[in-house]
Design a protein around this motif. Structure first.
Motif: not given
Ligand code: IMP
Ligand code: MG
Length: 215
Positions: A160-166
């Motif tokens: 459902l979600l993908v996080k934009r993260t380093p």
């Protein structure tokens, strides 16, 4: 072709007062970031995309508990509706596994997989893994390598979600509902130490709550 709905880093979201939020969480949340209705609308379209790609053969939908259970149930309702209203349809069976990798708001290095049928029953099947959120991607990569040992015909992952993260390993699921900012999200079965699953909108947790529900 748009493949996911991006939620910008500076997205202001919605005031809590504009929606129904349980009283017991009123002081714990910063804002509503994805209202329940929008989750449902996006899920309906994901169901259509998935059936188009995978609908030729028996599908085993594998729910990654606990965070995936709301999304899993709603996605399967939409898939079932498509399956019972078209000329072509395929059997859909379900399985559940539990994966735990989080303590407070931090991913731990160990990913534990618990439960589910013998993974060998997935041999020769089209497997759809249903997950709530991908952050580092470690959970999914662990699960995919376990699964590949069982020789499924096809494996697809919907999150459902993908996080934009380093912190991301670069892993991307086949189907994505929303791409979200690097904040800790709760609601719609996403939890913070087991709390907030009983909240229907996806919200940003405030710092005070991180302290309050800390273990
Ligand atoms: P990953 O292994 O780092 O990709 O983390 C994936 C798992 O961590 C998800 O299945 C969730 O259970 C949990 N998780 C990651 N970010 C969040 C969040 O913002 N809220 C709630 N759970 C999260
Ligand atoms: Mg999860």
């Amino acid at each position: 072709m748009a493949s996911y709905l991006p939620i910008a880093d500076d997205e202001k979201g919605y005031e809590l007062d504009l929606f129904c939020v349980p009283r017991h969480y009123e002081n714990d949340l910063e804002k509503v970031i994805i209202p329940h209705g929008l989750i449902m609308d996006r899920t309906e379209r994901l169901a259509r995309d998935i059936i188009q790609d995978m609908g030729g053969h028996h599908i085993v939908a594998l729910c990654v508990l606990k965070g995936g259970y709301k999304f899993f149930a709603d996605l399967l309702d939409y898939i079932t509706a498509l399956n019972q209203n078209s000329d072509k349809s395929v059997p859909l069976t379900v399985d559940f596994i539990r994966v735990k990798s989080y303590c407070n708001d931090k991913s731990t290095n160990s990913v534990k997989v618990i439960g589910g049928d013998e993974l060998s029953s997935l041999s020769g099947k089209n497997v759809l893994i249903v997950e709530d959120i991908v952050e580092t991607g470690r959970t999914m990569q662990t699960l995919l390598s376990l699964l590949s040992e069982c020789n499924p015909k096809m494996v697809k992952v919907v999150s459902l979600l993908v996080k934009r993260t380093p912190r991301s390993s670069g892993y991307r699921p086949d189907y994505i509902g929303f791409e979200v900012p690097d904040a800790f999200l709760v609601g719609y079965a996403l939890d913070y130490n087991e709390y907030f699953r009983d909240l229907s909108h996806i919200c940003i947790l405030n710092d005070q709550a991180k302290e309050k529900y800390k273990v």
